[in-house]
Scaffold this active site. Structure first.
Site, mmCIF file in Angstrom:
data_model
loop_
_atom_site.group_PDB
_atom_site.id
_atom_site.type_symbol
_atom_site.label_atom_id
_atom_site.label_comp_id
_atom_site.label_asym_id
_atom_site.label_seq_id
_atom_site.Cartn_x
_atom_site.Cartn_y
_atom_site.Cartn_z
ATOM 1 N N ASP A 13 3.610 -4.203 -5.931
ATOM 2 C CA ASP A 13 4.188 -5.482 -5.504
ATOM 3 C C ASP A 13 5.708 -5.458 -5.661
ATOM 4 O O ASP A 13 6.451 -5.896 -4.764
ATOM 5 C CB ASP A 13 3.611 -6.623 -6.338
ATOM 6 C CG ASP A 13 2.207 -7.010 -5.920
ATOM 7 O OD1 ASP A 13 1.750 -6.527 -4.867
ATOM 8 O OD2 ASP A 13 1.562 -7.796 -6.655
ATOM 9 N N GLU B 299 0.826 -1.207 0.000
ATOM 10 C CA GLU B 299 0.000 0.000 0.000
ATOM 11 C C GLU B 299 0.860 1.258 0.000
ATOM 12 O O GLU B 299 0.536 2.246 -0.674
ATOM 13 C CB GLU B 299 -0.941 -0.003 1.211
ATOM 14 C CG GLU B 299 -1.953 -1.133 1.232
ATOM 15 C CD GLU B 299 -2.880 -1.111 0.029
ATOM 16 O OE1 GLU B 299 -3.172 -0.001 -0.483
ATOM 17 O OE2 GLU B 299 -3.297 -2.191 -0.417
#
Length: 425
Positions: free
Chosen positions: A366, A285
């Site tokens: 990611d 995040e």
């Protein structure tokens, strides 16, 4: 000769329903596959796979019914002229109550009140079935019927409180906007979005959930250390009681400038027993923040909003357009509704494009978490969340390309592992 706007809109609605139903059928076939995709064999437990398969198929069956009913109702409302009929009836009601039916704001609010009642009635059976049958059957629903209706009542009250001033402001802007109408509408919606993003977590979200500071401990220390290392201006770290309604899990951040907050669902902490997995999810995040994904998305939405209002200004004075939908007058709200229907083809293309961008952002976030050293923990966290949320393990590539804003688990794991393989080679 008036152009057949209504017929064109109905035709495209039906074509899109056929296309999306075809994609749904492809996805349903993928969900029925009796085995895991090869990359997930030995990674996801068989028992979790069987449960996720059953859950996904239940939701798929429900989706077919819901979409069929929705297209039938939407088509009937437009084809049989229910929209202009209801507009006239709400005007008659305003006059019957002794109010000024010529006042467009009052008439519009009366119309919207009727629409809200209608939508609550038609949506309620589906919401109840989804929550208390499907979600409950698979162990996700945690709310009582009392809590369900209490939340619904709170939502209605918020709509009654916030809706009228916003609707009135839009009508006044359209009536007085002149040649700069699109800019004025966009500026109003921009300010409104900023205000709502500020007030929602402070005033509105606490009406539905309880937010408490994350207790002192190793998890809090690790998250604060990670945020500090990235110079993320973390001011508060909350846990929200998502488990009171569902056992699905999530995490998100919000706030402007140097006043950022991170919110963890209590279910996320419960499901990811390893603290490193939770921190890895937060690293993902924070990757969105560090890579400016939130800002880019916000800018894209503002540009699209401005373009949409620009298109609206071009058609709002078209009598043929209103008459095609059965209206003799040209109310502001009705103009917006009609315009939304006429740009359905562009909306689908834009939505598809935004999903492509969103999936690219997810891969980048990611990769960002991986660079921070969380590759193993992130892989484990993603698998754990996929298992605990009983998310679909098998996905049709066409369906996911069209609908998914996040890449399927198989693709995310492959992307996380790919650099390692290159190094080994």
């Amino acid at each position: 000769m008036a152009l057949p706007y209504l017929e064109a809109v109905l035709g495209f609605m039906i074509l899109m329903y056929i296309l999306e139903t075809y994609l749904d059928i492809r996805q349903h076939a993928a969900l029925k596959l009796p085995s895991l995709p090869k990359p997930l064999e030995g990674v996801v437990g068989q028992e979790k796979f069987e449960r996720s398969r059953a859950y996904s198929l239940d939701k798929s069956h429900f989706h077919f019914v819901h979409e069929a009913v929705s297209i039938l109702m939407d088509t009937a409302i437009l084809y049989f002229g229910i929209l202009p009929w209801f507009w006239k009836k709400t005007g008659d009601l305003v006059a019957y109550m002794g109010l000024n039916a010529e006042n467009e704001i009052i008439h519009t609010l009366s119309f919207l009140a009727g629409v809200m009642v209608w939508s609550q009635i038609t949506d309620l059976p589906f919401s109840l079935y989804s929550t208390f049958v499907i979600e409950a059957r698979h162990g996700f629903n945690k709310q009582t019927i009392w809590l369900f209706f209490r939340d619904m009542f709170k939502g209605i009250c918020l709509s009654i409180l916030l809706g009228p001033p916003i609707v009135a402001a839009i009508i006044v802007i359209v009536q007085k906007g002149g040649p700069y109408l699109a800019i004025y509408l966009w500026a109003f919606m921009f300010v409104l979005s900023i205000v709502m993003m500020t007030l929602y977590p402070i005033l509105i979200a606490p009406l539905f959930n309880k937010f408490t500071p994350l207790p002192e401990g190793e998890l809090r220390k690790k998250i604060e250390k990670l945020a500090a290392s990235l110079k993320f201006p973390l001011k508060k770290l909350f846990v929200v009681d998502g488990s009171t309604r569902s056992s699905h899990s999530n995490a998100y951040m919000y706030g402007f400038f140097n006043n950022k907050r991170i919110v963890l669902y209590d279910t996320l902490i419960q499901q990811c027993k390893n603290e490193e997995e939770v921190v890895a999810v937060i690293a993902h995040e924070l990757g969105h923040w560090k890579l400016n994904h939130t800002m880019y998305s916000f800018i894209a939405v503002q540009i699209l909003t401005l373009l949409q209002f620009g298109g609206y200004t071009l058609v709002r004075n078209s009598k043929d357009l209103f008459q095609s939908f059965g209206f003799d007058t040209q109310p502001v709200l009705i103009g917006l509704i009609i315009f939304q229907h006429t740009v359905i083809p562009l909306q689908h293309l834009v939505s598809f494009g935004l999903n492509l961008v969103s999936r690219a952002f997810e891969f980048q976030a990611d990769a960002f978490a991986k660079k921070l050293g969380y590759a193993t923990a992130l892989r484990a966290g993603l698998v754990k969340l996929q298992e605990e949320n009983l998310s679909a393990m098998n996905t049709d590539p066409w369906y996911s390309a069209y609908h998914y804003s996040h890449p399927p688990l198989v693709e995310r794991l492959a992307a996380l592992e790919e650099p390692d393989r290159k190094k080994e080679d």
